[in-house]
Design an enzyme around this catalytic site. Structure first.
Site, PDB file in Angstrom:
ATOM      1  N   SER A 153       0.897 -24.615  -8.520  1.00 23.18           N
ATOM      2  CA  SER A 153       0.751 -23.748  -7.398  1.00 23.18           C
ATOM      3  C   SER A 153       2.305 -23.901  -6.545  1.00 23.18           C
ATOM      4  CB  SER A 153      -0.327 -23.798  -6.696  1.00 23.18           C
ATOM      5  OG  SER A 153      -0.472 -22.595  -5.814  1.00 23.18           O
ATOM      6  N   ARG A 223      -8.746 -20.656   6.369  1.00 25.29           N
ATOM      7  CA  ARG A 223      -9.016 -21.224   4.889  1.00 25.29           C
ATOM      8  C   ARG A 223     -10.064 -20.546   4.108  1.00 25.29           C
ATOM      9  NH1 ARG A 223      -7.326 -24.952   1.456  1.00 25.29           N
ATOM     10  NH2 ARG A 223      -8.658 -26.657   0.871  1.00 25.29           N
ATOM     11  N   ASP A 318      -6.784 -16.904 -13.311  1.00 24.39           N
ATOM     12  CA  ASP A 318      -6.136 -16.951 -12.088  1.00 24.39           C
ATOM     13  C   ASP A 318      -5.448 -15.840 -11.662  1.00 24.39           C
ATOM     14  OD1 ASP A 318      -4.515 -17.704 -10.208  1.00 24.39           O
ATOM     15  OD2 ASP A 318      -3.210 -19.314 -11.147  1.00 24.39           O
ATOM     16  N   HIS A 351      -7.496 -19.744 -10.100  1.00 25.01           N
ATOM     17  CA  HIS A 351      -6.430 -20.742  -9.486  1.00 25.01           C
ATOM     18  C   HIS A 351      -6.698 -22.220  -9.394  1.00 25.01           C
ATOM     19  CE1 HIS A 351      -2.259 -20.977  -7.959  1.00 25.01           C
ATOM     20  NE2 HIS A 351      -2.659 -21.614  -6.957  1.00 25.01           N
ATOM     21  N   ASP A 352      -8.006 -22.352  -8.887  1.00 26.96           N
ATOM     22  CA  ASP A 352      -8.323 -23.926  -8.685  1.00 26.96           C
ATOM     23  C   ASP A 352      -8.435 -24.529  -9.891  1.00 26.96           C
ATOM     24  OD1 ASP A 352      -8.918 -24.360  -6.108  1.00 26.96           O
ATOM     25  OD2 ASP A 352     -11.092 -24.336  -6.279  1.00 26.96           O
TER      26      ASP A 352
END
Lengths: 376, 376
Positions: A153, A223, A318, A351-352
């Site tokens: 990322s 967040r 992602d 994405h994680d």
């Protein structure tokens, strides 16, 4: 303890007494960088790997602290003895970036010009600034050339920037789940997060330290937004679906499990992360765009990196930085005849995934590092 | 004025003196619904079309007000003389939903039990509640059976609910850009928006009216989040890209055009929309799930609607309610041998497309309404 852990580690700090000039033109007179190292630098100094962190992580990449065995490094599944980035073979460096909130000089620290914390007066940082500061740390550690610089990322943007700015100082760049620049939608998510923080009355224009408060509400919302973009739609559906915690309540408490998850993530984050650092990091993301200096021509922008070898990895689900974004990097590198390996991993977590122990992804990273190690 | 406009229109209000019981079990003793009508109900009373609104719209579907020629109805491109929903042939009804903030009884209105505005005490509404209240309006207007009920997004959920709850009272349902239920990701976006509002210190637990303030900050952030999900990634890239307003500033003002757009949208919205209504509407979205009453079996849930004729439309770039979600509806209706036309329109604007004058989409709606008109 995990026998494949680097074990107990200790954060260190490097002091840099010379001024640092940011891309914005602003300067700070001196600074500290918090870092950790695992493994040993070989006699030739050729086995060092720099691991760059993304949004909320730090120099604490692997292992645990003596006083808190639960505080495991953020990429502990990747870095350790026998792990893909094998600390029996490599000397691994983790660093908290400039402007961070885990020990490196940042908004919480005293501005020598005023005797007060920098707060919102800390210079806006860019990926270029971070990499320049990391180069100073490399000098400090006696590393002339990294065997590899690796990140996922925003961390991957730093690896790419290393290849462009210091091609003679890195042999390999591992660019995971990245993009050559944020899209308007990516910037939009960052901007909403920033507005949530900046409009929190406890933000006080970024000088909340002197008011003894923290913009908790804004940080939480920021967040929560982030977390939505880190997970794939499918994995959210699978993990949470429309499951209720305790039936329909017809009210604004937590009813759906996904609400409970997001609130918990927001709560946790606002307890340890600095709001000014969050703002700085989202700006660094937004600004990153190496092609901009070449009128949008990414091939020209990456030309200086042609001698670096690359592993580029993306994940099918992602949607933050989709595989198409990684392919832009690959195409531009290939046009420069760079040595590029590219893998698009079919994986569910969005994405994680870059932080998870995905078998194919880790096997790939392991094989790539093995090849590097054999060439040392 | 557009010669194909319905021209100057006037909002009306219907008073309902009988109590209304919500799905939650709560009751209000009486209520008002604001509505508008365009065209004329024919002698047989067979040409009425109900247009249901989505998140931020109202009963003002078409035309303009005498005192403000700039206040054009939200679906004016769809509804008017010679337009797809032709007011020369149909009697069109627009209604502000219960809990709304444009005239119908909602949180801003006085709770007869306390003499104070309902605020957060207004009962949580559901799509079922809205449709039940709309049925009362139909009675009031002498409409026994609608030729069609039409809506996009949340409005489409109401059209679907009409078909399930009152199949004998509607001939056609036009279900545009919809879903049979929100996904975890959809709920997640709503929850972040709610948290932005609820944690705004000016929210005062939903009783901000008595403090003479409005949770402007929270509303802005909520609206900004919404806008990201209404547009496709591609159209955002095309409209805004990474364009700067006035060069890089290395600060937190608006630098990128997309930031300026989102802030403007948030600003505008917070000036006219009620925060409690926003909360209610996001909850109605989250709760809608007709299949839930049938253990998740959508085919069983839609069985009562088998005699209604459907037009279902989705847009390829809609990532909020993707075509796959519309296909779930189509498949369940088809399994019930309902008469369903389905179109997946290749269009760039994401979820917002349902409000735009897309040529193929409008041609389709026009043809569908022509066929209805011929059968009257």
């Amino acid at each position: 303890m995990d026998p494949r852990s680097v074990g107990i580690v200790k954060a260190q700090s490097a002091h840099f007494a010379e001024p640092f000039t940011f891309r914005s033109g602003r300067t700070i007179p001196h600074f500290e960088l918090a870092y950790e190292t695992y493994g040993r630098l070989n006699a030739a100094g050729s086995n060092a790997v720099l691991v760059c962190h993304a949004l909320n992580a730090s120099h604490h990449v692997a292992g645990v602290y003596e006083d808190d065995a639960t505080d495991v490094g953020w990429w502990d599944n990747m870095v350790g003895p026998g792990k893909p980035l094998d600390t029996d073979r490599f000397f691994v460096v983790g660093v908290n970036n400039l402007g961070g909130c885990f020990g490196s000089t940042g908004p919480k620290h005293v501005n020598p010009a005023t005797g007060q914390p920098y707060g919102a007066d800390f210079p806006v940082v860019t990926v270029e600034d971070w990499v320049n500061a990391q180069a100073r740390l490399a000098d400090h550690l006696g590393i002339r050339r990294f065997a590899a610089v690796m990140g996922g990322s925003l961390g991957a943007m730093q690896a790419l920037q290393w290849a462009v700015a210091y091609p003679e100082r890195i042999a390999h760049a591992l660019v995971i789940a990245s993009t050559p620049r944020l899209s308007a939608q990516n910037i939009a998510f960052n901007e909403v997060a920033r507005q949530a923080i900046i409009t929190d009355p406890d933000f006080h224009g970024g000088h909340y330290y002197r008011h003894g408060v923290v913009p908790v509400r804004g940080l939480k919302v920021a967040r929560m937004i982030g977390h939505i973009t880190y997970l794939s739609d499918d994995v959210m559906a699978e993990k949470f679906g429309r499951d209720l915690r305790d039936g329909l309540k017809y009210g604004y408490g937590t009813e759906f499990q996904i609400e409970s998850y997001l609130r918990h993530q927001g709560e946790k984050f606002s307890g340890y992360f600095d709001a000014n650092t969050y703002l700085l990091i989202t700006k660094a993301l937004d600004y990153f765009d190496p092609a901009a200096a070449c009128s949008g021509d990414l091939v020209a922008a990456l030309r200086p990196a042609a001698g670096v070898k690359f592993l580029v990895v993306s994940f099918t689900t992602d949607w933050r930085f989709s595989p198409a974004r990684s392919r832009e990097i690959v195409d531009a590198l290939t046009a420069n005849r760079a040595d590029v390996s590219y893998a698009e991993i079919d994986a569910p977590h969005g994405h994680d995934e870059f932080l998870l122990e995905d078998a194919r992804y880790h096997a790939l990273a392991r094989a790539y590092y093995n090849a590097i190690a054999e060439g040392l």
